[in-house]
Design a protein around this motif. Structure first.
Motif, PDB file in Angstrom:
ATOM      1  N   ALA A   1      16.869  -3.811  -3.358  1.00 19.24           N
ATOM      2  CA  ALA A   1      15.414  -3.158  -3.447  1.00 19.24           C
ATOM      3  C   ALA A   1      14.909  -3.170  -4.730  1.00 19.24           C
ATOM      4  O   ALA A   1      13.554  -3.212  -4.402  1.00 19.24           O
ATOM      5  CB  ALA A   1      15.923  -1.550  -3.162  1.00 19.24           C
TER       6      ALA A   1
ATOM      7  N   HIS B   1      10.668  -5.098  -4.948  1.00 20.02           N
ATOM      8  CA  HIS B   1       9.604  -4.269  -5.207  1.00 20.02           C
ATOM      9  C   HIS B   1       8.730  -3.632  -4.226  1.00 20.02           C
ATOM     10  O   HIS B   1       7.515  -3.208  -4.335  1.00 20.02           O
ATOM     11  CB  HIS B   1       8.781  -5.209  -6.244  1.00 20.02           C
ATOM     12  CG  HIS B   1       8.993  -5.960  -7.382  1.00 20.02           C
ATOM     13  ND1 HIS B   1       9.252  -5.017  -8.434  1.00 20.02           N
ATOM     14  CD2 HIS B   1       9.570  -6.920  -7.620  1.00 20.02           C
ATOM     15  CE1 HIS B   1       9.769  -5.725  -9.401  1.00 20.02           C
ATOM     16  NE2 HIS B   1      10.031  -7.003  -8.989  1.00 20.02           N
ATOM     17  N   LEU B   2       9.435  -3.469  -3.021  1.00 21.66           N
ATOM     18  CA  LEU B   2       8.448  -2.884  -1.910  1.00 21.66           C
ATOM     19  C   LEU B   2       8.885  -1.450  -2.046  1.00 21.66           C
ATOM     20  O   LEU B   2       7.644  -0.692  -1.747  1.00 21.66           O
ATOM     21  CB  LEU B   2       9.254  -3.386  -0.440  1.00 21.66           C
ATOM     22  CG  LEU B   2       8.647  -4.985  -0.305  1.00 21.66           C
ATOM     23  CD1 LEU B   2       9.446  -5.437   0.831  1.00 21.66           C
ATOM     24  CD2 LEU B   2       7.497  -5.357  -0.333  1.00 21.66           C
ATOM     25  N   ASP B   3       9.763  -0.726  -2.300  1.00 20.56           N
ATOM     26  CA  ASP B   3      10.216   0.457  -2.352  1.00 20.56           C
ATOM     27  C   ASP B   3      10.901   0.769  -3.799  1.00 20.56           C
ATOM     28  O   ASP B   3      12.140   0.747  -3.774  1.00 20.56           O
ATOM     29  CB  ASP B   3      10.752   0.940  -1.472  1.00 20.56           C
ATOM     30  CG  ASP B   3      10.556   2.577  -1.358  1.00 20.56           C
ATOM     31  OD1 ASP B   3      10.491   3.141  -2.153  1.00 20.56           O
ATOM     32  OD2 ASP B   3      11.107   2.941   0.065  1.00 20.56           O
TER      33      ASP B   3
ATOM     34  N   LEU C   1      11.005   3.286  -5.704  1.00 22.71           N
ATOM     35  CA  LEU C   1      11.680   4.609  -5.638  1.00 22.71           C
ATOM     36  C   LEU C   1      13.037   4.631  -5.023  1.00 22.71           C
ATOM     37  O   LEU C   1      13.770   4.971  -5.425  1.00 22.71           O
ATOM     38  CB  LEU C   1      10.699   5.702  -5.055  1.00 22.71           C
ATOM     39  CG  LEU C   1      11.273   7.029  -5.171  1.00 22.71           C
ATOM     40  CD1 LEU C   1      11.512   7.387  -6.552  1.00 22.71           C
ATOM     41  CD2 LEU C   1      10.416   8.118  -4.622  1.00 22.71           C
ATOM     42  N   ALA C   2      13.085   3.842  -3.927  1.00 26.50           N
ATOM     43  CA  ALA C   2      14.344   3.771  -2.941  1.00 26.50           C
ATOM     44  C   ALA C   2      15.320   3.031  -3.868  1.00 26.50           C
ATOM     45  O   ALA C   2      16.283   3.157  -3.979  1.00 26.50           O
ATOM     46  CB  ALA C   2      14.142   3.155  -1.816  1.00 26.50           C
TER      47      ALA C   2
END
Length: 170
Positions: A153, A157-159, A161-162
């Protein structure tokens, strides 16, 4: 080399890769996770590439995705495979090599400050000493899957925070 920031780690790793270029089926990708105290990371597959003895000012920690890695550190020879999480302490002199047909792993390079934050969260009190790991290899298939998911994840670099949340859970 002692005294390394990520730029120096990247340069040293690049020099190592340049002196022994990656072979067929091998690859290495460095990236940072700025939301996580500037955590530096590596995703790699090595079939023949060997790291000579070296050190880092940071910890090294991450799961083996496939195959088996072997390395010497703290006076012992270690082996890690799928379901294992490997750890090296700051300034541990270590090498690294494929065992058998090679290995793939997801490595992180957390700072001492970051690991103190993690230890403080786990202990429920402020940790000011340098955290340590007794074992260089921890067999933990669930933890390794969680660590790999967090790393993936962060790499995408898409989410972010996740990825950060998964890393703290791991």
């Amino acid at each position: 080399t002692v005294g390394q920031g990520f730029a120096e780690i990247l340069h040293a790793q690049a020099e190592s890769l340049a002196s022994a270029p990656l072979g067929p089926g091998e690859g290495a990708r460095f990236f940072s996770a700025p939301r996580v105290s500037g955590l530096e990371c590596l995703t790699a597959t090595f079939r023949t590439h060997v790291y000579p003895f070296h050190t880092h000012e940071t910890y090294l920690g991450g799961p083996i995705d496939a195959g088996c890695e072997t390395w010497s550190a703290r006076g012992a020879r270690h082996y890690a495979g799928p379901g294992d999480i490997l750890f090296n302490l700051p300034l541990d002199v270590h090498d690294g090599a494929p065992f058998g047909d090679g290995y793939s792993y997801r490595m992180t390079y957390p700072t001492v400050t970051f690991m103190r934050q993690v230890a403080s969260g786990v202990c429920g009190r402020t940790v000011t000493s340098t955290p340590t790991f007794r074992a260089s290899v921890v067999p933990d298939p669930d933890g390794a899957r969680l660590f790999a998911a967090a790393h993936a994840a962060l790499e995408d670099h898409l989410d972010a925070l996740a990825g950060e949340e998964l890393l703290w859970r791991a």
